[in-house]
Design a protein around this motif. Structure first.
Motif, short mmCIF file in Angstrom:
data_model
loop_
_atom_site.label_atom_id
_atom_site.label_comp_id
_atom_site.label_asym_id
_atom_site.label_seq_id
_atom_site.Cartn_x
_atom_site.Cartn_y
_atom_site.Cartn_z
N VAL A 1 -3.23 3.84 -2.28
CA VAL A 1 -3.51 2.85 -3.32
C VAL A 1 -2.77 1.56 -2.96
O VAL A 1 -1.60 1.60 -2.57
CB VAL A 1 -3.07 3.34 -4.71
CG1 VAL A 1 -2.96 2.19 -5.69
CG2 VAL A 1 -4.04 4.37 -5.25
N SER B 1 -1.57 -2.39 -4.28
CA SER B 1 -1.31 -3.12 -5.53
C SER B 1 -0.50 -4.38 -5.24
O SER B 1 0.32 -4.41 -4.32
CB SER B 1 -0.53 -2.23 -6.50
OG SER B 1 -0.17 -2.94 -7.67
N GLY C 1 -2.38 3.33 -9.88
CA GLY C 1 -3.76 3.59 -9.52
C GLY C 1 -3.92 5.01 -9.02
O GLY C 1 -2.94 5.74 -8.84
N SER C 2 -5.15 5.43 -8.80
CA SER C 2 -5.46 6.77 -8.31
C SER C 2 -6.41 6.67 -7.13
O SER C 2 -7.18 5.71 -7.00
CB SER C 2 -6.08 7.63 -9.41
OG SER C 2 -5.19 7.79 -10.50
N ALA C 3 -6.36 7.70 -6.25
CA ALA C 3 -7.25 7.72 -5.09
C ALA C 3 -7.53 9.17 -4.70
O ALA C 3 -6.67 10.05 -4.89
CB ALA C 3 -6.62 6.99 -3.92
N THR D 1 -2.40 10.40 -8.17
CA THR D 1 -2.12 9.27 -9.05
C THR D 1 -0.74 8.72 -8.71
O THR D 1 0.24 9.46 -8.66
CB THR D 1 -2.16 9.71 -10.52
OG1 THR D 1 -3.46 10.20 -10.83
CG2 THR D 1 -1.85 8.53 -11.44
N THR E 1 0.84 -1.20 0.00
CA THR E 1 0.00 0.00 0.00
C THR E 1 0.87 1.24 0.00
O THR E 1 1.74 1.40 0.87
CB THR E 1 -0.93 0.03 1.23
OG1 THR E 1 -1.79 -1.12 1.19
CG2 THR E 1 -1.78 1.30 1.25
#
Length: 245
Positions: A54, A56, A42-44, A33, A13
């Motif tokens: 984010v 992954s 990813g974006s949040a 981003t 994370t």
């Protein structure tokens, strides 16, 4: 923030904190981003504490330069973080070994099965090949299926005890590993045969077709008829022979 060292397929994370620079006050809003080099992870959205996160598990084995790109809002300008270096190592594996029949009679086809698992916190399913060994000698190899198992079948083991191991050879994403020794016992095959001359046909697939190995209690040579009776020392699948017990 981030975890600097993770195994392949483990979830990591990334968290970015967006803060105003004094004397500016307030809480930024908008979106962050996250990128690994030029690739978007990813974006949040930025929450009320000024943070965006984010998670992954898609990073490949190797080193990855991670940046967080804040897109700005009506009150705050866009900004990009400094680079954080994320290292992804191979996931560790473990190997276990079993057999479908143990002990097994001589000449019986048996199947060894190796199961390869990923050790936490790694994830995913290992792929590649497994080498099956007796001591240092190679019996054969198997290819891992989608469930992480590989098999090898044989009927060539002689009577006695056999120390079998399975070695996963690893690949670009998973480390190699080996099973503990599996003790396979092969016993003598017991056949009740009528005394006297018998016409024998041998349908089994075995490692040694010699009559002395297959029928150690026989008291004559084996004979086949090819216009006359001819002695032979080996049995052949699909061919009958006279043998005396």
């Amino acid at each position: 923030s981030w975890t600097p060292l993770i195994p392949q397929d483990a979830v990591v994370t990334f968290t970015a904190t967006v803060t105003p620079i004094a004397p500016v006050v307030g809480t930024p809003t908008g979106t962050v981003t996250f990128k690994a080099g030029a690739t978007t992870i990813g974006s949040a959205p930025v929450n009320g504490s000024g943070q965006a996160s984010v998670s992954s598990s898609s990073l490949s084995v190797g080193n990855h330069p991670i940046t967080a790109v804040y897109g700005g809002d009506g009150s705050f300008n866009p900004d990009t973080s400094s680079v954080l270096n994320q290292t992804v190592n191979k996931s560790s594996s473990s190997t276990s070994l079993s057999c479908d029949l143990n002990p097994s009679p001589y000449g019986q086809k048996i199947t060894f099965m190796a199961t390869i698992a990923t050790m936490p916190p790694g994830g995913g399913m290992p792929a590649g090949t497994v080498t099956f060994k007796e001591g240092e000698g190679i019996l054969g190899t198997g290819i891992l299926n989608g469930g992480g198992t590989a098999t090898f079948s044989t009927n060539a083991l002689i009577v006695g005890n056999h120390s079998i191991t399975a070695e996963y050879n690893g690949n670009a994403n998973y480390t190699a590993s080996a099973s503990v020794v599996f003790d396979q016992e092969v016993t003598e095959s017991h056949r009740a045969i009528q005394a006297g001359w018998n016409m024998i046909s041998f349908p089994f697939i075995v490692g040694d077709y010699s009559t002395s190995a297959l029928f150690p209690t026989a008291i004559s040579n084996a004979f086949i008829f090819t216009g006359r009776y001819v002695p032979v020392s080996d049995m052949t699948n699909g061919r009958g022979a006279w043998l005396r017990f």
